[in-house]
Write a protein that holds these residues in place. Structure first.
Motif, PDB file in Angstrom:
ATOM      1  N   SER A  88      -2.283 -14.683  42.697  1.00  0.00           N
ATOM      2  CA  SER A  88      -2.987 -15.740  43.412  1.00  0.00           C
ATOM      3  C   SER A  88      -1.966 -16.757  43.900  1.00  0.00           C
ATOM      4  O   SER A  88      -0.816 -16.776  43.463  1.00  0.00           O
ATOM      5  CB  SER A  88      -3.986 -16.432  42.485  1.00  0.00           C
ATOM      6  OG  SER A  88      -3.297 -17.347  41.658  1.00  0.00           O
TER       7      SER A  88
ATOM      8  N   ASP B  84      -1.744 -19.930  43.381  1.00  0.00           N
ATOM      9  CA  ASP B  84      -1.250 -20.825  42.336  1.00  0.00           C
ATOM     10  C   ASP B  84      -0.299 -20.102  41.396  1.00  0.00           C
ATOM     11  O   ASP B  84       0.709 -20.667  40.956  1.00  0.00           O
ATOM     12  CB  ASP B  84      -2.422 -21.434  41.567  1.00  0.00           C
ATOM     13  CG  ASP B  84      -3.166 -22.468  42.409  1.00  0.00           C
ATOM     14  OD1 ASP B  84      -2.490 -23.238  43.116  1.00  0.00           O
ATOM     15  OD2 ASP B  84      -4.409 -22.508  42.355  1.00  0.00           O
ATOM     16  N   GLU B  85      -0.609 -18.846  41.125  1.00  0.00           N
ATOM     17  CA  GLU B  85       0.310 -18.065  40.292  1.00  0.00           C
ATOM     18  C   GLU B  85       1.661 -17.927  40.973  1.00  0.00           C
ATOM     19  O   GLU B  85       2.720 -18.066  40.349  1.00  0.00           O
ATOM     20  CB  GLU B  85      -0.271 -16.673  40.024  1.00  0.00           C
ATOM     21  CG  GLU B  85      -1.373 -16.646  38.967  1.00  0.00           C
ATOM     22  CD  GLU B  85      -2.196 -15.371  38.995  1.00  0.00           C
ATOM     23  OE1 GLU B  85      -3.161 -15.275  38.211  1.00  0.00           O
ATOM     24  OE2 GLU B  85      -1.893 -14.468  39.824  1.00  0.00           O
ATOM     25  N   GLN B  86       1.606 -17.667  42.271  1.00  0.00           N
ATOM     26  CA  GLN B  86       2.869 -17.493  42.989  1.00  0.00           C
ATOM     27  C   GLN B  86       3.694 -18.775  42.994  1.00  0.00           C
ATOM     28  O   GLN B  86       4.913 -18.748  42.797  1.00  0.00           O
ATOM     29  CB  GLN B  86       2.589 -17.051  44.429  1.00  0.00           C
ATOM     30  CG  GLN B  86       3.876 -16.861  45.212  1.00  0.00           C
ATOM     31  CD  GLN B  86       3.629 -16.214  46.566  1.00  0.00           C
ATOM     32  OE1 GLN B  86       2.833 -15.290  46.694  1.00  0.00           O
ATOM     33  NE2 GLN B  86       4.314 -16.707  47.580  1.00  0.00           N
TER      34      GLN B  86
ATOM     35  N   LYS C  91       2.645 -24.657  47.957  1.00  0.00           N
ATOM     36  CA  LYS C  91       1.329 -24.051  48.076  1.00  0.00           C
ATOM     37  C   LYS C  91       0.876 -24.015  49.538  1.00  0.00           C
ATOM     38  O   LYS C  91       0.378 -22.997  50.021  1.00  0.00           O
ATOM     39  CB  LYS C  91       0.298 -24.818  47.238  1.00  0.00           C
ATOM     40  CG  LYS C  91      -1.092 -24.206  47.308  1.00  0.00           C
ATOM     41  CD  LYS C  91      -2.035 -24.797  46.280  1.00  0.00           C
ATOM     42  CE  LYS C  91      -3.430 -24.185  46.411  1.00  0.00           C
ATOM     43  NZ  LYS C  91      -4.357 -24.665  45.370  1.00  0.00           N
TER      44      LYS C  91
ATOM     45  N   THR D 212      -6.428 -22.402  51.209  1.00  0.00           N
ATOM     46  CA  THR D 212      -6.753 -21.461  50.142  1.00  0.00           C
ATOM     47  C   THR D 212      -8.159 -20.890  50.340  1.00  0.00           C
ATOM     48  O   THR D 212      -8.387 -19.696  50.155  1.00  0.00           O
ATOM     49  CB  THR D 212      -6.667 -22.159  48.774  1.00  0.00           C
ATOM     50  OG1 THR D 212      -5.366 -22.710  48.621  1.00  0.00           O
ATOM     51  CG2 THR D 212      -6.941 -21.179  47.647  1.00  0.00           C
TER      52      THR D 212
ATOM     53  N   ASP E 206      -9.074 -16.980  50.808  1.00  0.00           N
ATOM     54  CA  ASP E 206     -10.074 -16.265  50.022  1.00  0.00           C
ATOM     55  C   ASP E 206     -11.061 -15.558  50.937  1.00  0.00           C
ATOM     56  O   ASP E 206     -11.419 -14.407  50.726  1.00  0.00           O
ATOM     57  CB  ASP E 206     -10.845 -17.242  49.124  1.00  0.00           C
ATOM     58  CG  ASP E 206      -9.996 -17.714  47.953  1.00  0.00           C
ATOM     59  OD1 ASP E 206      -8.943 -17.103  47.708  1.00  0.00           O
ATOM     60  OD2 ASP E 206     -10.384 -18.712  47.306  1.00  0.00           O
TER      61      ASP E 206
ATOM     62  N   GLU F  42      -9.637 -12.541  52.724  1.00  0.00           N
ATOM     63  CA  GLU F  42      -9.470 -11.420  51.806  1.00  0.00           C
ATOM     64  C   GLU F  42     -10.798 -10.733  51.534  1.00  0.00           C
ATOM     65  O   GLU F  42     -10.860  -9.507  51.471  1.00  0.00           O
ATOM     66  CB  GLU F  42      -8.821 -11.893  50.492  1.00  0.00           C
ATOM     67  CG  GLU F  42      -7.309 -11.941  50.618  1.00  0.00           C
ATOM     68  CD  GLU F  42      -6.636 -12.730  49.506  1.00  0.00           C
ATOM     69  OE1 GLU F  42      -7.305 -13.077  48.514  1.00  0.00           O
ATOM     70  OE2 GLU F  42      -5.428 -13.011  49.645  1.00  0.00           O
TER      71      GLU F  42
END
Lengths: 179, 179
Positions: A16, A18-20, A37, B166, B170, B173
């Motif tokens: 995701s 945020d993970e990245q 971000k 974001t 989403d 995707e």
DNA sequence: CGCTTGAACTTTAGGTCTTAAGTCTTCGAC
DNA sequence: GTCGAAGACTTAAGACCTAAAGTTCAAGCG
């Protein structure tokens, strides 16, 4: 612009956003997560959009590259004529690449190419009726997709987003005209 | 990804975003100007960003394509190893293209390639010390540019922008995972 | 065991791009 | 008027990509 690789069917398994960003911070502490971000989101979004547009144009039997040319010609207004150099400049291509694209599109009947008789150095690329109708189909398909994409944003938010992106665009243009 | 065409030095002469939206409406009435503005802004912004990144990486003697590979390897965490297929998947390339990139990057000393002795079908690509330091340089240069680009936005606005992008991501995707 | 299936990567052929080197036309200076 | 320079496009060579066929190894099945 060779359009969507068949290979790239479903690029799953990405972390995701945020993970990245967290991964970046682990390897490079001196990084503003908020900035990263936004930039990562822009970068992913543009790739996904290209994939989506590529599928749509492919479904109409043209390539993304060809669609770009059709767009430029239509935006120039009737009688939908432009020179190869001007097209190349607008699309960010070299004139040589433009020559080849026009070759292909002429063969497919999307445009015609002829010498300007009043100045025989120049060449005039003109949209055919078929080219115009292809553009219209692509446009219809794209506008449905675009509406759909923005559906989660309220009208007010869309305005805010448009303004912020415009400001970013202004800034990047100023940065580039120097550096 | 052949990076920034020299030709594309300064793509001037484009209409402003609002002018362009007006042109679209002239040729295609059934279009929401707010939507079109957002989409055109995203599209232009991503092109400009690619140009900017291309210049930065070129200044360090690597290509944008190589930078992408370095990023993926670093994000995988120490010991910075990945298989070609996984790299290809993350970068949205075919495995064949990955083979060639690794060829070049190996020749330049940015990565090493060796067979996995525990399963000799697999190949392991590993970042070299030089590759890691190139990544670090590129990262420093990119983060300065990114900070600079977002400078006109207040921290609060950056947060809003990040959230909206974001949400768009989403949505795209979800749209793609269907057909 | 030997065969087949499948996975991971590489090789080959063909396409689109960039760079660089033409070609052709126009225009201004001798 | 002819010559040189500049502009607009094309051609040629090389880079990097995709798609498809080939290679090599692992694993299952008879």
């Amino acid at each position: 612009m060779g359009d969507t690789p068949e290979h790239t069917a479903t690029p799953v398994g990405e972390p995701s956003l945020d993970e990245q960003v967290a991964l970046y911070q682990r390897e490079f502490q001196d990084l503003d997560p908020q900035v990263e971000k936004v930039m990562s989101a822009l970068s992913r979004l543009s790739r996904r959009m290209n994939v989506a547009y590529g599928r749509q144009t492919a479904a109409l039997g043209i390539s993304n590259a060809e669609w770009e040319v059709l767009k430029a010609l239509v935006l120039s207004g009737a009688p939908y004529r432009m020179g190869p150099s001007e097209l190349a400049k607008q699309l960010g291509l070299t004139p040589a690449a433009m020559t080849h694209r026009i070759d292909r599109m002429t063969a497919e009947g999307l445009v015609t190419r002829e010498r300007d008789e009043s100045n025989r150095v120049r060449v005039i690329v003109e949209l055919t009726e078929e080219g115009r109708s292809k553009w219209l189909e692509a446009m219809r398909s794209a506008s449905v997709f675009e509406e759909d994409l923005l559906q989660d944003l309220r009208a007010e938010e869309r305005g805010v987003l448009g303004d912020m992106l415009t400001r970013l665009l202004d800034r990047v243009e100023r940065l580039q005209s120097r550096g």
